[in-house]
Design a protein around this motif. Structure first.
Motif, PDB file in Angstrom:
ATOM      1  N   HIS A 191      29.485  20.449  18.706  1.00 55.89           N
ATOM      2  CA  HIS A 191      29.608  21.815  19.249  1.00 55.89           C
ATOM      3  C   HIS A 191      29.100  22.836  18.218  1.00 55.89           C
ATOM      4  O   HIS A 191      28.318  23.738  18.534  1.00 55.89           O
ATOM      5  CB  HIS A 191      31.079  22.070  19.599  1.00 55.89           C
ATOM      6  N   LEU A 214      34.258  28.900  18.708  1.00 57.91           N
ATOM      7  CA  LEU A 214      32.869  28.588  19.069  1.00 57.91           C
ATOM      8  C   LEU A 214      32.620  28.864  20.547  1.00 57.91           C
ATOM      9  O   LEU A 214      31.585  29.429  20.910  1.00 57.91           O
ATOM     10  CB  LEU A 214      32.557  27.116  18.762  1.00 57.91           C
ATOM     11  N   SER A 215      33.591  28.496  21.392  1.00 61.85           N
ATOM     12  CA  SER A 215      33.389  28.710  22.832  1.00 61.85           C
ATOM     13  C   SER A 215      33.285  30.192  23.152  1.00 61.85           C
ATOM     14  O   SER A 215      32.451  30.611  23.953  1.00 61.85           O
ATOM     15  CB  SER A 215      34.532  28.102  23.638  1.00 61.85           C
ATOM     16  N   ASP A 230      29.954  31.346  21.973  1.00 62.94           N
ATOM     17  CA  ASP A 230      28.883  30.867  22.869  1.00 62.94           C
ATOM     18  C   ASP A 230      28.800  31.750  24.112  1.00 62.94           C
ATOM     19  O   ASP A 230      27.728  32.150  24.539  1.00 62.94           O
ATOM     20  CB  ASP A 230      29.172  29.439  23.372  1.00 62.94           C
ATOM     21  N   ARG A 248      37.267  25.285  17.732  1.00 55.84           N
ATOM     22  CA  ARG A 248      36.541  25.027  18.985  1.00 55.84           C
ATOM     23  C   ARG A 248      36.616  26.262  19.895  1.00 55.84           C
ATOM     24  O   ARG A 248      35.635  26.656  20.516  1.00 55.84           O
ATOM     25  CB  ARG A 248      37.130  23.823  19.745  1.00 55.84           C
ATOM     26  N   GLN A 270      25.390  22.753  17.932  1.00 57.15           N
ATOM     27  CA  GLN A 270      24.752  23.338  19.113  1.00 57.15           C
ATOM     28  C   GLN A 270      24.820  24.875  19.069  1.00 57.15           C
ATOM     29  O   GLN A 270      23.817  25.556  19.277  1.00 57.15           O
ATOM     30  CB  GLN A 270      25.451  22.808  20.364  1.00 57.15           C
ATOM     31  N   SER A 271      26.010  25.406  18.735  1.00 56.04           N
ATOM     32  CA  SER A 271      26.157  26.873  18.703  1.00 56.04           C
ATOM     33  C   SER A 271      25.258  27.468  17.626  1.00 56.04           C
ATOM     34  O   SER A 271      24.618  28.498  17.836  1.00 56.04           O
ATOM     35  CB  SER A 271      27.599  27.270  18.409  1.00 56.04           C
ATOM     36  N   ARG A 280      33.086  15.637  18.204  1.00 56.40           N
ATOM     37  CA  ARG A 280      32.847  16.654  19.242  1.00 56.40           C
ATOM     38  C   ARG A 280      32.755  18.046  18.612  1.00 56.40           C
ATOM     39  O   ARG A 280      31.922  18.859  18.979  1.00 56.40           O
ATOM     40  CB  ARG A 280      33.966  16.624  20.297  1.00 56.40           C
ATOM     41  N   PHE A 281      33.621  18.288  17.630  1.00 49.08           N
ATOM     42  CA  PHE A 281      33.578  19.590  16.960  1.00 49.08           C
ATOM     43  C   PHE A 281      32.223  19.795  16.258  1.00 49.08           C
ATOM     44  O   PHE A 281      31.589  20.835  16.398  1.00 49.08           O
ATOM     45  CB  PHE A 281      34.734  19.708  15.946  1.00 49.08           C
TER      46      PHE A 281
END
Ligand code: SAH
Length: 282
Positions: free
Chosen positions: A198, A242-243, A246, A239, A201-202, A194-195
């Motif tokens: 993510h 990154l969030s 984002d 994470r 994607q970022s 998942r990391f």
């Protein structure tokens, strides 16, 4: 004190095996060394009578083996993944000798699941599969003929697991305190997947990775993070970073597309910060 659960926590994963006889022989190899958790990833032939014949007294291991479609599923709950290779240098990845692999796997299997991954008889593991591990393990065989039969490779590594386990069963005080409880807080394969999804994607949305030419960036980042082995709380920080990034980036895009002339100055400064930051990373 006896710790039989340590061996139960060490999983043997066979990827896309062609010959059911090898699956049977691998099950036998495991049982002789006290291992019992066998996972088959998309076997070419499902283990049937030929596998059972070669498993001899280890048909219980075959009967309880799980079959899954992908390597990711097989390692989803594992915090340490060791991928084996008949080649001494595959990618430029951290390597362990079989002995070191035994010590590491047993040390971690007190508190978490460990997977030992074996490849196809004719072509081994793909680079993508090899990159799902923290370490590669090579049995230092004759360099001119280094490819062991799959079940023999399982036997050799299972023996190293058992030897390392026996070592901690009759430990010196120093070994006991350094191995037991060593690692209970590493993320498992699912958290890591998942990391990476993510991160990719970022980096793609920000333009750092060019969609049409992604190159080797993700492979190199996977190697970097797998080498560093972030603990669960460190992965949570990554994470979270990154969030935040984002969200901020999406806001900046939105503001710059709706930008009223009066607001231009502040946004321009912030956009520059983002650009400088992304240059630093390249
Ligand atoms: N031609 C393939 C050989 C695959 S042998 C290749 O070049 O990769 C099948 C599997 O047995 C390998 O994927 C690996 O899991 C295991 N194996 C064979 N020889 C090994 C060795 N010397 N060290 C570690 N694993 C080995």
């Amino acid at each position: 004190m006896s710790h039989p659960q340590v061996l139960e926590n060490i999983r043997i994963v066979l990827v896309n095996t062609s010959h059911q006889g090898n699956i049977g022989s691998a099950a036998r190899a495991m049982k002789t060394m006290g291992l019992s958790d066998l996972v088959l990833v998309d076997p070419v032939e499902a283990p049937q009578s030929h596998a059972s014949a070669l498993a001899a007294g280890a048909t219980d291991i075959l009967a309880s083996a799980r079959t899954v479609a992908t390597l990711q599923e097989a390692i989803a709950d594992c915090q340490l993944v060791l991928a084996t290779s008949a080649r001494s240098r595959t990618l430029d990845w951290p390597m362990l000798s079989p002995r070191e692999a035994g010590a590491k796997a047993v040390g971690e299997a007190f508190n978490s699941k460990v997977a030992l991954v074996f490849g196809r008889e004719n072509s081994g593991l793909t680079n993508e599969e090899l990159q799902m591990s923290q370490f590669h393990v090579h049995i230092p065989a004759n360099p001119e003929y280094s490819s062991l039969n799959l079940a023999m490779a399982v036997q050799t590594l299972s023996y190293e697991m058992r030897s390392a386990w026996l070592e901690v069963e009759a430990p010196t005080a120093a070994t006991a305190s350094s191995t037991e409880g060593a690692a209970d807080n590493y993320p498992n394969g699912d958290d890591l997947a998942r990391f990476y999804a993510h991160l990719e994607q970022s980096l793609t949305e920000s333009g750092f990775i060019v969609r049409q030419h992604p190159g080797q960036v993700m492979n190199k980042l996977r190697r970097l993070f797998n080498r560093a082995r972030p603990e669960q709380n460190e992965l949570n920080i990554l994470r979270g970073m990154l969030s935040t990034y984002d969200k901020r980036y999406a806001q900046l895009l939105k503001t710059s597309s709706q930008q009223a002339p009066a607001a231009a100055d502040t946004d321009a400064v912030e956009t520059n910060v983002a650009v400088t930051h992304s240059k630093d990373q390249s």
